[in-house]
Structures are given as structure tokens and as C-alpha cells.
Design an enzyme around this catalytic site. Structure first.
Site, PDB file in Angstrom:
ATOM      1  N   GLY A  12       0.772  -1.234   0.000  1.00  0.00           N
ATOM      2  CA  GLY A  12       0.000   0.000   0.000  1.00  0.00           C
ATOM      3  C   GLY A  12       0.805   1.286   0.000  1.00  0.00           C
ATOM      4  O   GLY A  12       0.269   2.335   0.345  1.00  0.00           O
ATOM      5  N   SER A  13       2.058   1.224  -0.461  1.00  0.00           N
ATOM      6  CA  SER A  13       2.814   2.482  -0.454  1.00  0.00           C
ATOM      7  C   SER A  13       2.206   3.490  -1.439  1.00  0.00           C
ATOM      8  O   SER A  13       2.146   4.694  -1.145  1.00  0.00           O
ATOM      9  CB  SER A  13       4.299   2.249  -0.748  1.00  0.00           C
ATOM     10  OG  SER A  13       4.483   1.713  -2.026  1.00  0.00           O
ATOM     11  N   ASN A  14       1.731   3.006  -2.567  1.00  0.00           N
ATOM     12  CA  ASN A  14       1.088   3.932  -3.509  1.00  0.00           C
ATOM     13  C   ASN A  14      -0.261   4.418  -3.004  1.00  0.00           C
ATOM     14  O   ASN A  14      -0.599   5.588  -3.178  1.00  0.00           O
ATOM     15  CB  ASN A  14       0.932   3.265  -4.876  1.00  0.00           C
ATOM     16  CG  ASN A  14       2.222   3.281  -5.659  1.00  0.00           C
ATOM     17  OD1 ASN A  14       2.642   4.324  -6.141  1.00  0.00           O
ATOM     18  ND2 ASN A  14       2.878   2.125  -5.741  1.00  0.00           N
ATOM     19  N   LEU A  86      -4.257  -6.877  -7.579  1.00  0.00           N
ATOM     20  CA  LEU A  86      -3.825  -8.030  -8.376  1.00  0.00           C
ATOM     21  C   LEU A  86      -4.959  -8.865  -8.946  1.00  0.00           C
ATOM     22  O   LEU A  86      -4.718  -9.887  -9.576  1.00  0.00           O
ATOM     23  CB  LEU A  86      -2.878  -8.907  -7.537  1.00  0.00           C
ATOM     24  CG  LEU A  86      -1.642  -8.141  -7.050  1.00  0.00           C
ATOM     25  CD1 LEU A  86      -0.705  -9.046  -6.285  1.00  0.00           C
ATOM     26  CD2 LEU A  86      -0.914  -7.479  -8.217  1.00  0.00           C
ATOM     27  N   ASN A 103      -5.036   2.541 -13.666  1.00  0.00           N
ATOM     28  CA  ASN A 103      -4.082   1.581 -13.091  1.00  0.00           C
ATOM     29  C   ASN A 103      -2.675   2.127 -13.237  1.00  0.00           C
ATOM     30  O   ASN A 103      -2.376   2.877 -14.168  1.00  0.00           O
ATOM     31  CB  ASN A 103      -4.180   0.248 -13.839  1.00  0.00           C
ATOM     32  CG  ASN A 103      -3.270  -0.822 -13.230  1.00  0.00           C
ATOM     33  OD1 ASN A 103      -3.148  -0.924 -12.002  1.00  0.00           O
ATOM     34  ND2 ASN A 103      -2.619  -1.614 -14.068  1.00  0.00           N
ATOM     35  N   HIS A 105       1.189   0.591 -13.679  1.00  0.00           N
ATOM     36  CA  HIS A 105       1.943  -0.632 -13.938  1.00  0.00           C
ATOM     37  C   HIS A 105       3.431  -0.281 -13.901  1.00  0.00           C
ATOM     38  O   HIS A 105       3.849   0.720 -14.493  1.00  0.00           O
ATOM     39  CB  HIS A 105       1.555  -1.212 -15.301  1.00  0.00           C
ATOM     40  CG  HIS A 105       2.214  -2.531 -15.541  1.00  0.00           C
ATOM     41  ND1 HIS A 105       1.742  -3.704 -14.993  1.00  0.00           N
ATOM     42  CD2 HIS A 105       3.349  -2.853 -16.201  1.00  0.00           C
ATOM     43  CE1 HIS A 105       2.543  -4.697 -15.328  1.00  0.00           C
ATOM     44  NE2 HIS A 105       3.526  -4.201 -16.061  1.00  0.00           N
ATOM     45  N   ASP A 146      -3.775  -4.630 -18.513  1.00  0.00           N
ATOM     46  CA  ASP A 146      -2.716  -3.729 -18.994  1.00  0.00           C
ATOM     47  C   ASP A 146      -2.905  -3.254 -20.433  1.00  0.00           C
ATOM     48  O   ASP A 146      -1.945  -2.949 -21.115  1.00  0.00           O
ATOM     49  CB  ASP A 146      -1.337  -4.402 -18.877  1.00  0.00           C
ATOM     50  CG  ASP A 146      -1.031  -4.821 -17.456  1.00  0.00           C
ATOM     51  OD1 ASP A 146      -1.557  -4.187 -16.530  1.00  0.00           O
ATOM     52  OD2 ASP A 146      -0.262  -5.771 -17.272  1.00  0.00           O
ATOM     53  N   GLU A 177       6.648   9.989  -7.217  1.00  0.00           N
ATOM     54  CA  GLU A 177       6.733  11.339  -7.768  1.00  0.00           C
ATOM     55  C   GLU A 177       5.537  11.678  -8.666  1.00  0.00           C
ATOM     56  O   GLU A 177       5.030  12.797  -8.638  1.00  0.00           O
ATOM     57  CB  GLU A 177       8.041  11.434  -8.563  1.00  0.00           C
ATOM     58  CG  GLU A 177       8.395  12.807  -9.043  1.00  0.00           C
ATOM     59  CD  GLU A 177       9.708  12.786  -9.814  1.00  0.00           C
ATOM     60  OE1 GLU A 177      10.539  11.877  -9.614  1.00  0.00           O
ATOM     61  OE2 GLU A 177       9.874  13.691 -10.650  1.00  0.00           O
TER      62      GLU A 177
HETATM   63  C1  GAR Z   1       3.563  -1.088  -7.391  1.00  0.00           C
HETATM   64  O1  GAR Z   1       4.897  -1.105  -7.822  1.00  0.00           O
HETATM   65  C2  GAR Z   1       2.630  -1.113  -8.591  1.00  0.00           C
HETATM   66  O2  GAR Z   1       3.146  -0.422  -9.705  1.00  0.00           O
HETATM   67  C3  GAR Z   1       2.564  -2.591  -8.883  1.00  0.00           C
HETATM   68  O3  GAR Z   1       2.477  -3.191  -7.614  1.00  0.00           O
HETATM   69  C4  GAR Z   1       3.223  -2.402  -6.673  1.00  0.00           C
HETATM   70  C5  GAR Z   1       2.371  -2.187  -5.444  1.00  0.00           C
HETATM   71  O4  GAR Z   1       3.126  -1.669  -4.392  1.00  0.00           O
HETATM   72  N1  GAR Z   1       1.436  -2.919  -9.706  1.00  0.00           N
HETATM   73  C6  GAR Z   1       1.468  -3.927 -10.601  1.00  0.00           C
HETATM   74  O5  GAR Z   1       2.441  -4.662 -10.741  1.00  0.00           O
HETATM   75  C7  GAR Z   1       0.182  -4.095 -11.415  1.00  0.00           C
HETATM   76  N2  GAR Z   1       0.355  -5.068 -12.455  1.00  0.00           N
HETATM   77  P1  GAR Z   1       2.416  -0.955  -3.157  1.00  0.00           P
HETATM   78  O6  GAR Z   1       1.405  -1.932  -2.577  1.00  0.00           O
HETATM   79  O7  GAR Z   1       3.509  -0.683  -2.174  1.00  0.00           O
HETATM   80  O8  GAR Z   1       1.781   0.298  -3.661  1.00  0.00           O
END
Ligand code: GAR
Length: 199
Positions: A12-14, A86, A103, A105, A146, A177
Site C-alpha cells: 500500500g505504499s502507492n 492483483l 491503473n 503498472h 494492462d 513522484e
Molecule cells: C507497485 O509497484 C505497482 O506499480 C505494482 O504493484 C506495486 C504495489 O506496491 N502494480 C502492478 O504490478 C500491477 N500489475 P504498493 O502496494 O507498495 O503500492
């Protein structure tokens, strides 16, 4: 104010970065709900700590219109952002939110996309392929993994001796960023984006 639901499956950092970006109420949107398919995912406590409602919904509930649509409607959700989610988004959600599902990616699509390509798997594949650049792609969600219209990309160098972990670090920097601002631009632009120029 546009009301965003973030769908996430992992740390969940994003999701946290999105919540924080919109928190001050000046950006024209706010994150009002986090939907997660795994009860042990880090994103839940991150969202709760920031006062955002969370809903843990297993795959069967997410795919059930009689559970999912009332959840989104009770929070008056206008747009959905996938941040490390996912599962496939079921077609009834895509129909309900045309051009309003985004989304991120962690590669330069169409490279290294598709089923099974998420998180560390993507960065490993990039290194194994000997790529000298990688990056992020922010795109609209269609019924296929995607494959929706690309709205934003940013790239970074991959050095010959970079490990997948090095690549992941650089890509996460790009995500932190750019992702919130790109989301804001997309959801506040008054078109539905269903037929973007690059389709
Ligand atoms: C992120 O790097 C995102 O781009 C990727 O999963 C990670 C989630 O990290 N998404 C995919 O690969 C989608 N196909 P997070 O839980 O720390 O945000």
C-alpha cells in the site's frame, strides 16, 4: 470534489501516497475508500491510520455486483484507482465507471505487461531481458490486463549491473513522484477518455 476509491492488494505504499496527496482538500478530489482483497495486506492499516474507510472484500465479493456496487455507491465513488491491485476488475465495474478507472503498472507498457506481471516479477523480467530503460505506465483499465489507453509514462535508466531490487527502487521513486498528480489530471479532465488518441 471527486471521490476516489483505491483498490489495492499489497503493502500500500502507492495507496498511502495517493491518500496523503489528496488529504489537504485543495486538489479537487479525495480518497474516500480503500478496497482490498486480502485481510493481511499492509494497505489496510496504512489507510486506517489516515482515517480512510477500508473494505476487505474477497474475490467472490468483488465479482458480485450485489455486494460491490452498493459498497461503491454508499461512498458516492466517482473514480477508481488501482494501486497494486492483483485481481481483474469485473466488467460490471468497468461499465459503471467508463474512463474513470486508472491503473499503475511498473514497466513501460506494452513491455512486461500481462497476466502474472506484477511487482517484483516485472523488475526481474526487465533485468533478465537486458533492458537499458524501464519506468511506469499509468493507463485506463479495459477488460484486458494492462491494455487500456496509456495516459502517462515516465522512465528511468537500468544500468548493466542493476539488480531487480535496484530497478524496483528506481521505479518506486517514479511512482511516488508522478502517480498522484497523473491521477488528478485524468479524473479532473472533463472527458471520459474512453477513446483516447492512442487507442
Ligand atoms: C507497485 O509497484 C505497482 O506499480 C505494482 O504493484 C506495486 C504495489 O506496491 N502494480 C502492478 O504490478 C500491477 N500489475 P504498493 O502496494 O507498495 O503500492
Amino acid at each position: 470534489m471527486k471521490r476516489i476509491a483505491v483498490f489495492a492488494s499489497g503493502s500500500g505504499s502507492n495507496a498511502e501516497n495517493l491518500i496523503r496527496y489528496f488529504l489537504d482538500g485543495t486538489k479537487g478530489a479525495s480518497v474516500v475508500l480503500v478496497v482490498c482483497n486480502r485481510s493481511d495486506a499492509g494497505v489496510i492499516s496504512r489507510a486506517e491510520a489516515l482515517g480512510v474507510d477500508t473494505a476487505v472484500m474477497p474475490r467472490a465479493d468483488i465479482n458480485d455486483p450485489s455486494k460491490m456496487l452498493p459498497m461503491l455507491e454508499s461512498h458516492a465513488v466517482d473514480a477508481i484507482v488501482l494501486a497494486g491491485f492483483l485481481l481483474m476488475v469485473p466488467p460490471f465495474i468497468i461499465e459503471r465507471y467508463p474512463g474513470q478507472i486508472i491503473n499503475i503498472h511498473p514497466s513501460l507498457l506494452p513491455k512486461f505487461g500481462g497476466k502474472g506481471m506484477y511487482g517484483a516479477h516485472v523488475h526481474r523480467a526487465v533485468v533478465e531481458a537486458g533492458e537499458n530503460r524501464t519506468g511506469i505506465t499509468i493507463h485506463l483499465v479495459s477488460e484486458h490486463y494492462d491494455e487500456g489507453a496509456v495516459m502517462f509514462q515516465a522512465s528511468t535508466e537500468v544500468k548493466p549491473d542493476d539488480t531487480p531490487e535496484d530497478v524496483e527502487r528506481k521505479v518506486r521513486q517514479l511512482e511516488l513522484e508522478h502517480f498522484p498528480r497523473a491521477v488528478r489530471d485524468i479524473i479532473l479532465t472533463p472527458t471520459t477518455h474512453t477513446h483516447a488518441a492512442d487507442e
